[in-house]
Scaffold this active site. Sequence first.
Site, PDB file in Angstrom:
ATOM      1  N   HIS A  59      22.827  -0.787 -11.134  1.00 41.86           N
ATOM      2  CA  HIS A  59      23.062  -2.151 -10.667  1.00 41.86           C
ATOM      3  C   HIS A  59      23.122  -2.229  -9.151  1.00 41.86           C
ATOM      4  O   HIS A  59      23.238  -1.213  -8.470  1.00 41.86           O
ATOM      5  CB  HIS A  59      24.314  -2.762 -11.307  1.00 41.86           C
ATOM      6  CG  HIS A  59      25.614  -2.165 -10.908  1.00 41.86           C
ATOM      7  ND1 HIS A  59      26.078  -0.965 -11.372  1.00 41.86           N
ATOM      8  CD2 HIS A  59      26.587  -2.636 -10.076  1.00 41.86           C
ATOM      9  CE1 HIS A  59      27.265  -0.719 -10.879  1.00 41.86           C
ATOM     10  NE2 HIS A  59      27.599  -1.713 -10.070  1.00 41.86           N
ATOM     11  N   HIS A  61      24.875  -4.630  -5.924  1.00 38.64           N
ATOM     12  CA  HIS A  61      25.756  -5.682  -5.414  1.00 38.64           C
ATOM     13  C   HIS A  61      25.218  -6.066  -4.045  1.00 38.64           C
ATOM     14  O   HIS A  61      24.877  -5.192  -3.241  1.00 38.64           O
ATOM     15  CB  HIS A  61      27.204  -5.210  -5.264  1.00 38.64           C
ATOM     16  CG  HIS A  61      27.890  -4.923  -6.546  1.00 38.64           C
ATOM     17  ND1 HIS A  61      28.116  -5.884  -7.504  1.00 38.64           N
ATOM     18  CD2 HIS A  61      28.411  -3.775  -7.032  1.00 38.64           C
ATOM     19  CE1 HIS A  61      28.750  -5.340  -8.531  1.00 38.64           C
ATOM     20  NE2 HIS A  61      28.934  -4.060  -8.265  1.00 38.64           N
ATOM     21  N   TYR A 139      23.116   4.814  -0.255  1.00 38.81           N
ATOM     22  CA  TYR A 139      22.390   3.591  -0.634  1.00 38.81           C
ATOM     23  C   TYR A 139      23.230   2.348  -0.377  1.00 38.81           C
ATOM     24  O   TYR A 139      23.465   1.536  -1.264  1.00 38.81           O
ATOM     25  CB  TYR A 139      21.963   3.672  -2.101  1.00 38.81           C
ATOM     26  CG  TYR A 139      21.312   4.998  -2.421  1.00 38.81           C
ATOM     27  CD1 TYR A 139      20.049   5.303  -1.934  1.00 38.81           C
ATOM     28  CD2 TYR A 139      21.982   5.952  -3.177  1.00 38.81           C
ATOM     29  CE1 TYR A 139      19.460   6.528  -2.200  1.00 38.81           C
ATOM     30  CE2 TYR A 139      21.394   7.177  -3.457  1.00 38.81           C
ATOM     31  CZ  TYR A 139      20.133   7.462  -2.955  1.00 38.81           C
ATOM     32  OH  TYR A 139      19.554   8.674  -3.224  1.00 38.81           O
TER      33      TYR A 139
END
Length: 157
Positions: A59, A61, A139
Amino acid sequence: MPNYIRSKRYGGTFFFTVTLKDRQSTALLDHIELLRESVRFTLTQKPFQIIAWVVLPDHIHAIWKLPESDNDFSLRWQMIKSRFTRKLRETKKYNLSPWQNRFWEHEIQSEEDLEAHIHYVYFNPVKHGYVTSIQDWPYSSVHRDVKRGVYCYQDFL
């Protein structure tokens, strides 16, 4: 089923969670360059400001600030997701879209709300147990912000 209505605010700042269908997948990290290229391409076509961003295996954000004359974050996510999917298919490793159909969005309401969500974004790899310190997660846009002097890693302890 609730009838969810997305914000239509022009020039707003928004927090997003975008996930893969398979929550055990590592496709986002396995193909991080394809994701980065998809984001860069979208930025050239439909600009927005990246306030904060972190990519985890399954996922993302992100916090974006849209241009004052624009409110179409859905189109931007569609562009990122479809380009990433198309490029993934070219690798012959995926036939179907890896993405969940929808994403979660929250309109930022105040400076305090923004700071809380930035903290959440940058601390997320630690929360999930991938690293013990945010500076160890590659990341994340936190490294950009530290370089610019906006934050220090210690701000997130």
